[in-house]
Design a protein around this motif. Structure first.
Motif, short mmCIF file in Angstrom:
data_model
loop_
_atom_site.label_atom_id
_atom_site.label_comp_id
_atom_site.label_asym_id
_atom_site.label_seq_id
_atom_site.Cartn_x
_atom_site.Cartn_y
_atom_site.Cartn_z
N THR A 161 -34.00 -28.52 23.25
CA THR A 161 -33.01 -28.61 24.43
C THR A 161 -32.11 -29.53 24.13
OG1 THR A 161 -33.98 -30.08 26.06
CG2 THR A 161 -35.07 -27.85 26.03
N GLY A 162 -30.78 -29.24 24.67
CA GLY A 162 -29.92 -30.08 24.54
C GLY A 162 -29.07 -30.16 23.40
N PRO A 190 -36.72 -32.10 23.68
CA PRO A 190 -35.40 -32.48 23.92
C PRO A 190 -34.71 -33.29 22.98
CG PRO A 190 -36.89 -33.09 25.52
CD PRO A 190 -37.72 -32.87 24.64
N THR A 191 -33.34 -32.95 22.60
CA THR A 191 -32.50 -33.48 21.41
C THR A 191 -32.26 -34.79 21.50
OG1 THR A 191 -31.64 -31.45 21.27
CG2 THR A 191 -30.46 -33.25 20.00
N ASN A 247 -36.62 -47.41 17.17
CA ASN A 247 -35.96 -48.32 16.58
C ASN A 247 -34.53 -47.61 16.13
OD1 ASN A 247 -37.54 -50.63 16.90
ND2 ASN A 247 -38.42 -49.98 14.80
N GLY A 248 -34.84 -46.19 15.70
CA GLY A 248 -33.85 -45.21 15.22
C GLY A 248 -32.94 -44.49 16.23
N MET A 249 -33.48 -44.59 17.32
CA MET A 249 -32.69 -43.87 18.39
C MET A 249 -31.57 -44.63 19.06
SD MET A 249 -34.34 -42.57 22.16
CE MET A 249 -33.91 -43.97 22.75
N LEU A 250 -30.61 -43.78 19.28
CA LEU A 250 -29.24 -44.30 19.56
C LEU A 250 -29.31 -43.82 21.23
CD1 LEU A 250 -26.71 -43.41 16.80
CD2 LEU A 250 -27.82 -45.49 17.49
N CYS A 251 -29.49 -42.55 21.61
CA CYS A 251 -29.55 -42.29 23.26
C CYS A 251 -30.20 -40.82 23.30
CB CYS A 251 -28.08 -42.06 23.56
SG CYS A 251 -27.25 -40.98 22.81
N GLY A 252 -30.29 -40.41 24.39
CA GLY A 252 -30.83 -39.13 24.48
C GLY A 252 -32.17 -39.32 25.56
N PRO A 253 -32.81 -38.13 25.87
CA PRO A 253 -33.82 -38.07 27.05
C PRO A 253 -35.14 -38.63 26.62
CG PRO A 253 -33.36 -35.90 26.28
CD PRO A 253 -32.45 -36.82 25.65
#
Length: 331
Positions: A161-162, A190-191, A247-253
């Motif tokens: 999704t997204g 979710p993306t 650690n690698g995530m920048l943003c999102g749900p």
């Protein structure tokens, strides 16, 4: 959504594409490529550790495009796993791309005891697929699904999704088209914007905005309900916690208990339906659920109880063993 796997992640192996959202070494936490020998060693250890519970588990190859591997490499992995089916594992599950499925490949999978094939469909909108660099079409998802089912494998489908270029309407349409294919299982992701991806560039340029956490929870809760109403088992919602995801995530749900949040939201919907169907006036109400569903109805940090209070219902939730699991009743 309980589903047991002894899983091996093979990031990017066999995949000729780099999708907008994809940095599988970050998502899976896997930096080194596992060898067939390591697969055998890990399964031998799992058999000793799990005992009789091994019969509840599958051997799984995730993270890459398994059937797009060089043919001998794919066979070597299968040869490493197949002997352990005699130890009681329920089967071999793998994930792959829709455009990496044909009759010859399925013959090989059958020969080595593969029981379940999951396709990364992600979207059934060709425009969204193109914008995200998927390299396949919605028609190829349908074609591969038919081949897999015709050969007798259990079919799993994965959707996101997204995605860049998608909307609530295209996400819902994707889910409905996947339902029409009648898979046995579904995963909904979710993306998430991960560092080192094309999507991270789009986000920094202001050309992509991910779903908020609660937008994703609301949509995924609705989709879970629809899939399960159709008899399609949802075996995963949201990325696994652990590895280098955070650690690698920048943003999102992202949330480490995303699936639990979705289950909470489903129970809130059920409670609201009960109140509406029974024309219950605002005020004090008592809701009953099976004891195993108490935490789902109350919600994380009592969020469902708080939400009901915000709209005028001071609710008390009671567990009763005679109430069917998954239902909410007015007491």
């Amino acid at each position: 959504m309980n589903h047991a796997n002894v899983a091996f992640f093979i990031p990017h192996l066999g995949c000729r594409h780099r999708c907008s959202f994809c940095n599988q070494r970050s998502i899976s936490g896997v930096q080194d490529i596992i060898t067939p020998r390591q697969v055998s060693d890990a399964l031998r250890e799992a058999v000793c550790r799990m005992g009789d519970r091994v019969r509840e588990a599958e051997i799984a190859f995730f993270g890459g495009s398994f059937t797009a591997l060089p043919r001998q490499t794919m066979i070597d992995y299968l040869k490493a796993a197949a002997p352990f089916l005699k130890e009681g594992f329920g089967g071999i599950r793998l994930s792959t791309r829709p455009d990496a499925i044909d009759s010859e490949v399925l013959d090989i999978l059958f020969q080595y005891g593969v029981t379940s094939v999951e396709l990364g469909a992600q979207s059934m909108d060709d425009r969204v697929l193109s914008l995200n660099g998927r390299g396949h079409t919605a028609f190829q998802v349908k074609q591969a699904s038919y081949l897999i089912q015709e050969r007798g494998f259990s079919l799993g489908l994965q959707m996101m999704t997204g995605l860049y270029g998608s909307s609530l309407e295209t996400d819902r349409d994707t889910a409905h088209q996947l339902m029409e294919l009648k898979p046995d299982t579904v995963r909904i992701y979710p993306t998430i914007v991960v560092e080192g991806t094309y999507l991270s560039n789009l986000w920094r340029e202001g050309r992509y905005q991910p779903q908020s956490l609660w937008e994703a929870v609301e949509l995924c809760a609705q989709l879970m309900e629809e899939f399960e109403t159709k008899g399609i088992r949802v075996i995963r919602v949201g990325l696994h916690a652990g590895g280098d995801v955070e650690n690698g995530m920048l943003c999102g749900p992202w949330h480490p208990a995303f699936g639990e949040l979705c289950e909470n939201r489903r129970f809130l919907h059920r409670a609201l339906d009960v109140l509406k169907d029974n024309c219950v006036p605002k005020g004090c109400v008592t809701l009953g659920v099976h004891p195993s569903d108490l935490s789902k109805m109350i919600g994380q940090k009592r969020q469902n109880v708080d939400k009901l209070r915000q709209i005028g219902y001071d609710s008390k939730v009671i567990g009763k063993t005679d109430i069917p699991k998954g239902t909410v009743q007015l007491l």
